[in-house]
Design a protein around this motif. Structure first.
Motif, PDB file in Angstrom:
ATOM      1  N   LYS A  99       7.145 -40.757 -56.792  1.00 21.77           N
ATOM      2  CA  LYS A  99       6.670 -41.287 -55.508  1.00 21.77           C
ATOM      3  C   LYS A  99       6.018 -42.654 -55.655  1.00 21.77           C
ATOM      4  CE  LYS A  99       6.258 -37.273 -52.601  1.00 21.77           C
ATOM      5  NZ  LYS A  99       5.484 -36.035 -52.569  1.00 21.77           N
ATOM      6  N   SER A 100       5.278 -42.835 -56.751  1.00 25.14           N
ATOM      7  CA  SER A 100       4.604 -44.110 -56.949  1.00 25.14           C
ATOM      8  C   SER A 100       5.507 -45.149 -57.615  1.00 25.14           C
ATOM      9  CB  SER A 100       3.352 -43.922 -57.792  1.00 25.14           C
ATOM     10  OG  SER A 100       3.733 -43.365 -59.037  1.00 25.14           O
ATOM     11  N   GLY A 101       6.705 -44.716 -57.971  1.00 23.13           N
ATOM     12  CA  GLY A 101       7.651 -45.612 -58.633  1.00 23.13           C
ATOM     13  C   GLY A 101       8.261 -46.591 -57.650  1.00 23.13           C
ATOM     14  N   TYR A 102       9.455 -47.019 -57.946  1.00 16.43           N
ATOM     15  CA  TYR A 102      10.172 -47.963 -57.091  1.00 16.43           C
ATOM     16  C   TYR A 102       9.378 -49.238 -56.861  1.00 16.43           C
ATOM     17  CZ  TYR A 102      13.444 -44.193 -56.515  1.00 16.43           C
ATOM     18  OH  TYR A 102      14.352 -43.206 -56.783  1.00 16.43           O
ATOM     19  N   LYS A 103       8.839 -49.771 -57.958  1.00 16.22           N
ATOM     20  CA  LYS A 103       8.022 -50.989 -57.850  1.00 16.22           C
ATOM     21  C   LYS A 103       8.867 -52.228 -57.540  1.00 16.22           C
ATOM     22  CE  LYS A 103       3.764 -49.639 -59.098  1.00 16.22           C
ATOM     23  NZ  LYS A 103       3.566 -48.318 -58.531  1.00 16.22           N
ATOM     24  N   MET A 104      10.176 -52.111 -57.647  1.00 13.91           N
ATOM     25  CA  MET A 104      11.022 -53.251 -57.299  1.00 13.91           C
ATOM     26  C   MET A 104      11.587 -53.113 -55.883  1.00 13.91           C
ATOM     27  SD  MET A 104      13.060 -54.121 -60.827  1.00 13.91           S
ATOM     28  CE  MET A 104      13.350 -55.848 -60.475  1.00 13.91           C
TER      29      MET A 104
END
Ligand SMILES: Cc1cc2nc3c(=O)[nH]c(=O)nc-3n(C[C@H](O)[C@H](O)[C@H](O)COP(=O)(O)O)c2cc1C
Length: 183
Positions: A99-104
């Motif tokens: 959930k906290s991923g997808y920083k890009m």
């Protein structure tokens, strides 16, 4: 928000032999004239031994909304440091998969490629069958996978047969226009 960073585009140059480069070196020289617009990093120079600092790369990427990966086309692919960078930096939990991923997510990402062979040859189905847009699908899929906003690439062709000053200089405003239109 850091306004300066917001204004800037991060240009990640991957070229294993920049000393003998003509086009990519010329583009880097041009980009260096606009330090307020472009932050230029040459990955092979930063990590000559290949030990990529993954955390540092991730923190850097997080600060930019527009990132361009600039490289010469080698064997219908990218030079190895770029693939290594993707393999090591796009980690589970940061680039995807939690959930906290997808920083890009949402970042504008584009490729800028210098190409030896003529554009007409790539276009001709009789010869190579595929366009560069088709040949770079793995990059498109990678950046879509991490929910980035993948943009159509910039390519400058025909350098193998024509590396004369006129042909190289012609590429500079085209590349600068491409970068301006990315914003
Ligand atoms: C190892 C190697 C592989 C290459 N493979 C290709 C290729 O598959 N297709 C192509 O169009 N050009 C190919 N080229 C030509 C390069 O793309 C061209 O020399 C480069 O884009 C020029 O950029 P530079 O002046 O910054 O080095 C290759 C060049 C080298 C050295």
């Amino acid at each position: 928000m850091n306004f300066k960073r917001y204004m800037e585009t991060l240009i990640m140059v991957i070229h294993p032999d920049i000393t003998n480069s003509i086009v990519n070196k010329r583009w880097m020289t041009e980009l260096s004239k606009y330090p307020n617009k472009y932050e230029v990093r040459h990955l092979d120079q930063i990590y000559p031994d290949g030990n990529i600092d993954v955390l540092a790369e991730q923190k850097l990427i997080e600060r930019y909304g527009r990132i361009v990966f600039q490289f010469p086309y080698y064997w219908f692919n990218c030079p190895p440091r770029f693939k290594q960078w993707l393999d090591e930096v796009l980690t589970y939990g940061w680039a995807y998969g939690s959930k906290s991923g997808y920083k890009m997510a949402g970042k504008k990402i584009a490729l800028a490629i210098s190409v030896g062979i003529d554009e007409a040859v790539y276009r001709s189905t009789a010869k190579y069958k595929y366009t560069l847009a088709e040949l770079t699908r793995p990059f498109e899929l990678t950046f879509e996978y991490v929910k980035a906003d993948y943009r159509p690439l910039f390519a400058y062709y025909g350098i193998e047969l024509n590396s004369g000053k006129e042909w190289i200089e012609r590429s500079v405003p085209l590349y600068m226009d491409f970068l301006s239109n990315l914003s």
